[in-house]
Structures are given as C-alpha cells and as structure tokens.
Design a protein around this motif. Structure first.
Motif, PDB file in Angstrom:
ATOM      1  N   ALA A 196      26.135  84.096  -5.322  1.00 56.10           N
ATOM      2  CA  ALA A 196      26.244  82.643  -5.482  1.00 56.10           C
ATOM      3  C   ALA A 196      26.771  82.301  -6.872  1.00 56.10           C
ATOM      4  CB  ALA A 196      24.895  81.978  -5.239  1.00 56.10           C
ATOM      5  N   GLY A 197      26.248  82.971  -7.880  1.00 62.29           N
ATOM      6  CA  GLY A 197      26.709  82.733  -9.247  1.00 62.29           C
ATOM      7  C   GLY A 197      28.164  83.135  -9.435  1.00 62.29           C
ATOM      8  N   PHE A 198      28.538  84.253  -8.838  1.00 63.96           N
ATOM      9  CA  PHE A 198      29.919  84.756  -8.939  1.00 63.96           C
ATOM     10  C   PHE A 198      30.899  83.756  -8.329  1.00 63.96           C
ATOM     11  CE2 PHE A 198      33.414  86.967  -6.762  1.00 63.96           C
ATOM     12  CZ  PHE A 198      34.034  87.609  -7.832  1.00 63.96           C
ATOM     13  N   TYR A 199      30.619  83.320  -7.113  1.00 63.24           N
ATOM     14  CA  TYR A 199      31.549  82.408  -6.438  1.00 63.24           C
ATOM     15  C   TYR A 199      31.522  81.006  -7.049  1.00 63.24           C
ATOM     16  CZ  TYR A 199      32.659  85.944  -2.990  1.00 63.24           C
ATOM     17  OH  TYR A 199      33.120  87.099  -2.388  1.00 63.24           O
ATOM     18  N   GLN A 200      30.371  80.582  -7.543  1.00 60.76           N
ATOM     19  CA  GLN A 200      30.308  79.283  -8.200  1.00 60.76           C
ATOM     20  C   GLN A 200      31.257  79.238  -9.390  1.00 60.76           C
ATOM     21  OE1 GLN A 200      29.383  76.433  -7.679  1.00 60.76           O
ATOM     22  NE2 GLN A 200      28.720  75.345  -9.521  1.00 60.76           N
ATOM     23  N   TYR A 201      31.318  80.315 -10.150  1.00 56.26           N
ATOM     24  CA  TYR A 201      32.217  80.398 -11.304  1.00 56.26           C
ATOM     25  C   TYR A 201      33.672  80.225 -10.858  1.00 56.26           C
ATOM     26  CZ  TYR A 201      35.077  82.444 -14.991  1.00 56.26           C
ATOM     27  OH  TYR A 201      36.058  82.655 -15.937  1.00 56.26           O
ATOM     28  N   GLN A 259      28.791  72.505  -3.271  1.00 53.46           N
ATOM     29  CA  GLN A 259      27.799  72.220  -4.306  1.00 53.46           C
ATOM     30  C   GLN A 259      26.743  73.328  -4.310  1.00 53.46           C
ATOM     31  OE1 GLN A 259      26.126  68.298  -3.711  1.00 53.46           O
ATOM     32  NE2 GLN A 259      28.088  67.457  -3.042  1.00 53.46           N
ATOM     33  N   LEU A 260      26.568  73.962  -5.452  1.00 53.75           N
ATOM     34  CA  LEU A 260      25.566  75.023  -5.565  1.00 53.75           C
ATOM     35  C   LEU A 260      24.174  74.434  -5.395  1.00 53.75           C
ATOM     36  CD1 LEU A 260      25.107  78.055  -6.197  1.00 53.75           C
ATOM     37  CD2 LEU A 260      24.858  77.396  -8.598  1.00 53.75           C
ATOM     38  N   GLU A 261      23.389  75.047  -4.520  1.00 56.46           N
ATOM     39  CA  GLU A 261      22.031  74.584  -4.261  1.00 56.46           C
ATOM     40  C   GLU A 261      21.089  75.132  -5.331  1.00 56.46           C
ATOM     41  OE1 GLU A 261      19.555  72.767  -3.591  1.00 56.46           O
ATOM     42  OE2 GLU A 261      20.086  72.362  -1.514  1.00 56.46           O
ATOM     43  N   ASN A 262      19.850  74.679  -5.276  1.00 57.12           N
ATOM     44  CA  ASN A 262      18.804  75.184  -6.159  1.00 57.12           C
ATOM     45  C   ASN A 262      18.478  76.624  -5.743  1.00 57.12           C
ATOM     46  OD1 ASN A 262      16.380  75.875  -7.423  1.00 57.12           O
ATOM     47  ND2 ASN A 262      15.569  73.788  -7.304  1.00 57.12           N
ATOM     48  N   ILE A 263      19.122  77.582  -6.405  1.00 60.69           N
ATOM     49  CA  ILE A 263      19.014  78.975  -5.999  1.00 60.69           C
ATOM     50  C   ILE A 263      17.587  79.503  -6.138  1.00 60.69           C
ATOM     51  CG2 ILE A 263      19.770  81.322  -6.535  1.00 60.69           C
ATOM     52  CD1 ILE A 263      21.796  79.658  -5.023  1.00 60.69           C
ATOM     53  N   GLU A 264      16.887  79.060  -7.152  1.00 56.78           N
ATOM     54  CA  GLU A 264      15.501  79.511  -7.338  1.00 56.78           C
ATOM     55  C   GLU A 264      14.635  79.082  -6.158  1.00 56.78           C
ATOM     56  OE1 GLU A 264      11.790  78.794 -10.445  1.00 56.78           O
ATOM     57  OE2 GLU A 264      13.853  78.618 -11.182  1.00 56.78           O
ATOM     58  N   ALA A 265      14.828  77.837  -5.700  1.00 51.31           N
ATOM     59  CA  ALA A 265      14.054  77.338  -4.563  1.00 51.31           C
ATOM     60  C   ALA A 265      14.435  78.070  -3.284  1.00 51.31           C
ATOM     61  CB  ALA A 265      14.280  75.836  -4.397  1.00 51.31           C
ATOM     62  N   ILE A 266      15.720  78.345  -3.112  1.00 56.27           N
ATOM     63  CA  ILE A 266      16.172  79.092  -1.933  1.00 56.27           C
ATOM     64  C   ILE A 266      15.575  80.490  -1.929  1.00 56.27           C
ATOM     65  CG2 ILE A 266      18.180  80.255  -0.919  1.00 56.27           C
ATOM     66  CD1 ILE A 266      19.799  77.826  -1.345  1.00 56.27           C
ATOM     67  N   SER A 267      15.585  81.127  -3.092  1.00 56.19           N
ATOM     68  CA  SER A 267      15.032  82.475  -3.211  1.00 56.19           C
ATOM     69  C   SER A 267      13.572  82.495  -2.785  1.00 56.19           C
ATOM     70  CB  SER A 267      15.158  82.963  -4.661  1.00 56.19           C
ATOM     71  OG  SER A 267      14.517  84.208  -4.825  1.00 56.19           O
ATOM     72  N   GLU A 268      12.813  81.527  -3.260  1.00 57.18           N
ATOM     73  CA  GLU A 268      11.391  81.458  -2.907  1.00 57.18           C
ATOM     74  C   GLU A 268      11.213  81.203  -1.414  1.00 57.18           C
ATOM     75  OE1 GLU A 268       7.419  78.790  -4.006  1.00 57.18           O
ATOM     76  OE2 GLU A 268       9.185  78.719  -5.302  1.00 57.18           O
TER      77      GLU A 268
END
Length: 275
Positions: A196-201, A259-268
């Motif tokens: 997600a971080g890679f593609y967001q960049y 739009q990048l979502e809240n990755i921390e919340a998704i992870s949880e």
C-alpha cells in the motif's frame, strides 16, 4: 435478512445476545449474523468499512454492492449490517397480521434487516434496507417475511426499502466481479501494508495517469511479468486499502482517484477477522 437457512436455537440466540450481537454503533457494532454463522446462498464477503473502521459481514454480492454504494455516499454516517429485529415485536406483528412467524422446527427465528443506516441528512436520519435478488420475490413465503419486516420498521417510524440487483448500476456489478477473485487471495497483512505504501507513492507521483498505465510502467521499471502490478493493485482495492468511487469503471480510474485508507485500522481489522 429473511429467507436464508439459518437455524438459531434459543440457547444460541441467548449466547449471541450476551456477546453483544446486534448492539453498538460504528466500530463497536457487532452484526447479528456473520459469514461464519451460515452457508451463504451466494458469495459472502468480509470487507473493511471506511466509516465504521471495522470489518463488515456481507452475505451476497448484492449486499456488497449496496454496502459500497452506501459507503461512498457522503451523507452516510454509520452502516449496521445484519441488524436484528426485536423478537417480541415481530411475534406480535405476525399474530396481528396473521402471518406465520419465521421458525425452524418450532423455534422462532430472530429476523434481521440487511442494513440499518444512519445519515447526516436531517430529513432522513435513519433508514433500513433489505437486499433481495428479484427471482426470489416470486416466492409467496418470502413476500410474507418481507411484509413482516416492512411493518416492523413502519411501527418504529423508520423508512424501509427493498432493493434488488435491478437497482444496482451495471458499472458497480462489473467492478465487483473484477475485484472479487482478488479478495480471496491470501496475503500477509504486513505485505499488504508494505505494498500500500509503495503504490501510494507512485500514485501520488502521477495522479493524472490511469491506474492501468501506472501498473504497466511499474512492471517495466521493475522487470516484472506484465500484469503483476495490476494484480497487486487489484488485491489492495479488494481489501479496501484504497478507496475509490465504485461508480467509476476500473478501466477509467486515475491514480489520483485512489485514496489511501487508514492502514493501521485495516491491519487490526484483518487480524481480528482472520482469527
């Protein structure tokens, strides 16, 4: 939800009530039914909700389509799926209307609406929805159950609507068909976060380019098999790591539309739903 072959014993219903099912709001809400509780008549989905910041349990492609349309509506505040109807009230309504209450082997079943939605619209702050495939509406018993549900929400003063696949825009159906297979891919949560971080960049670096063009460029730049980047993007979209307008055809999506979502919340949420 009406018409599915879920069998709840009284003990099971009491257990679910103790677990808090059907209670709460937003991230604290627990649906009355989950994808693990019953065999779906179609494809079931567990998807992350942007508004609720939790995993939603959807029991068909039609429910998924309705959910995504609700999620993208700016007036939507909260979506509670598989919302239970108070058994004492549906029993009374069944008696009053002379309709047999849903029961299995003599055990009365708790009915549920597919969605109870809260909005910021002062004229319509709350409404309930039932999603049914059109072909099921020729069944007289299904119509009886829907009538009980309609009367329930009428009694509560909450607008209620029935939605079929004919109400869903064709582009939404096509987008879901493209995304669904990738939702089943088993990918480690840490890998999803890294991607997600890679593609967001790269999306931010070329917001006006189409997502497909960005994917092709990355395949070439990183010497990957053609289509590899688009597959990974597809997996990220299926897991809701990026938000996009479900009414926009995938082929016309621009990098800046994601739009990048809240990755921390998704992870949880993924950790919880995979337990």
């Amino acid at each position: 939800m009406v018409g599915r072959k879920n069998v709840n014993t009284e003990l099971q219903s009491q257990k679910w009530l103790r677990e808090g099912r059907g209670g709460g709001h937003g991230s604290d809400y627990k649906p009355w039914l989950t994808v693990r509780d019953l065999p779906s008549e179609g494809r079931s989905h567990r998807v992350f909700g942007h508004n609720s910041q939790r995993t939603h349990h959807l029991l068909s492609d039609l429910e998924l389509a309705v959910f995504l349309l609700l999620e993208w509506n700016i007036s939507t505040v909260d979506i509670r799926e598989q919302f239970p109807l108070r058994l004492e009230d549906t029993k009374a309504l069944a008696l009053e209307s002379e309709i047999d209450h849903p029961a299995v082997r003599g055990v009365l079943q708790v009915m549920s609406s597919d969605f109870l939605v809260n909005t910021s619209n002062a004229n319509r702050p709350k409404f309930a929805l039932q999603a049914k495939y059109a072909e099921t509406l020729s069944n007289a018993r299904t119509i009886e159950k829907l009538e009980l549900e309609r009367r329930y929400w009428l009694q509560k003063g909450v607008p209620w609507w029935l939605i079929t696949e004919k109400d869903i825009p064709n582009v939404v159906t096509k987008n879901i068909s493209w995304l669904y297979p990738a939702q089943r891919d088993e990918i480690a949560v840490d890998v999803l976060i890294e991607r997600a971080g890679f593609y967001q960049y790269h999306f931010q670096s070329a917001p006006e380019r189409s997502v497909i063009d960005v994917a092709k460029q990355l395949d070439t730049a990183y010497h990957q098999p053609m289509g590899q980047s688009l597959l990974e993007i597809r997996q990220l979209l299926a897991q809701r790591c990026f938000l996009f307008d479900i009414l926009t055809p995938i082929t016309k999506l621009k990098a800046g539309d994601l739009q990048l979502e809240n990755i921390e919340a998704i992870s949880e949420a993924l950790h919880v739903s995979n337990q």
